[in-house]
Design an enzyme around this catalytic site. Structure first.
Site, PDB file in Angstrom:
ATOM      1  CB  CYS A 166      -0.937  -0.068   1.213  1.00 40.49           C
ATOM      2  SG  CYS A 166      -2.035   1.329   1.496  1.00 40.49           S
TER       3      CYS A 166
ATOM      4  CG  ASP B 261      -6.009  -1.015  -6.152  1.00 38.28           C
ATOM      5  OD1 ASP B 261      -6.685  -0.051  -5.748  1.00 38.28           O
ATOM      6  OD2 ASP B 261      -4.912  -1.326  -5.675  1.00 38.28           O
TER       7      ASP B 261
ATOM      8  CG  HIS C   7      -5.512  -0.924  -2.299  1.00 36.01           C
ATOM      9  ND1 HIS C   7      -4.497  -0.508  -3.136  1.00 36.01           N
ATOM     10  CD2 HIS C   7      -5.165  -0.517  -1.059  1.00 36.01           C
ATOM     11  CE1 HIS C   7      -3.579   0.129  -2.427  1.00 36.01           C
ATOM     12  NE2 HIS C   7      -3.968   0.137  -1.160  1.00 36.01           N
TER      13      HIS C   7
END
Length: 260
Positions: free
Chosen positions: A138, A195, A227
């Site tokens: 991330c 995502d 994600h």
């Protein structure tokens, strides 16, 4: 709950610390001292070094567990608290609470903190300078690309669903899409096709940019994942793709002679 929010659920993967030194240590950086989660097999020296760069949610149990996974393989894994000067995100679950802290973290400071973490491991005889890699998730996935563009001592990196482009600010003057030609080592990107933060078109553009780099970097996309698909404590977790991605990471680090 959005997959951008941390959950209080129990992690699905739990790695114990038996046989390990696994705790926070203090690492000097110029006039500061930053906390770094450190895990390695007790009594070992000159180990492969893996930098583990945190999610936006900080050095929580999941990131510490990732460090212990590497330590169980004979590595020293180090996860520096890269928001330490700007504030703590421990216990915060809402991005609206976290972004005001994280947005104040300069990329240059992060690069210096990673350099200092590597130096600490080398000066203490814990890390083999010929076997150093980095991975991040991330927020940390973006950092992997950036750090790989400035540290020529790294052998390889693996970036998990890190943002590839964003608004340019004083604290974030460049993004991965801008540094593809500058990579000093081979980087593997692991991204989700669903995502909502990182469009597939941008991933394809990054892959095209990487084709011009001589370090043979590349991105693997998991079409059904979104994600945070590696984060085993969140609803975004996809066990099949997480396990596949971990296998790809290990193969990548073995290919580049970090792991045996």
């Amino acid at each position: 709950m959005s997959d951008q929010q941390i959950e209080n659920g129990e992690p699905r993967v739990i790695t114990d610390s038996e046989g390990l030194m696994a705790q926070f240590v203090e690492v000097p950086v110029e006039r500061d001292i930053i906390p770094v989660y450190c895990a390695f097999p007790q009594g070992k020296e000159m180990m492969p070094l893996i930098l583990v760069v945190q999610e936006i949610f900080g050095i929580h149990e999941h990131i510490q567990d990732v460090c212990r996974r590497f330590a169980k393989m004979g590595c020293i894994a180090l996860a520096p608290d890269l928001y330490f000067r700007q504030g703590s995100v421990n216990g915060l679950s809402n991005p609206e609470q976290i972004y005001p802290i994280v947005s104040q973290v300069p990329d240059q400071q992060v690069m210096q903190d990673l350099d200092a973490t590597v130096t600490w491991a080398l000066e203490n005889g814990l890390a083999d300078p010929q076997r150093m890699g980095i991975t991040g998730f991330c927020w940390g996935g973006r950092i992997v690309w950036l750090y790989a563009s400035i540290n020529s001592e790294l052998k390889a990196g693996v970036a998990w669903y890190g943002r590839l482009d964003n608004q340019v600010t004083q604290n974030q003057p460049r993004h991965p899409i801008n540094v593809a030609d500058d990579l000093k080592c081979s980087v593997l990107g692991l991204y989700g096709g669903q995502d909502h933060l990182i469009p597939n078109e941008l991933v394809e553009k990054m892959n095209l940019n990487l084709s011009n780099n001589k370090k043979n970097s590349m991105i693997i996309t998991y079409p059904r994942s979104g994600h945070g698909f590696f984060a085993d404590y969140r609803s975004s977790y996809n066990q099949k793709d997480a396990e596949s991605g971990w296998s790809e990471l290990l193969a990548w680090f073995r290919k580049h002679e970090i792991l045996e």
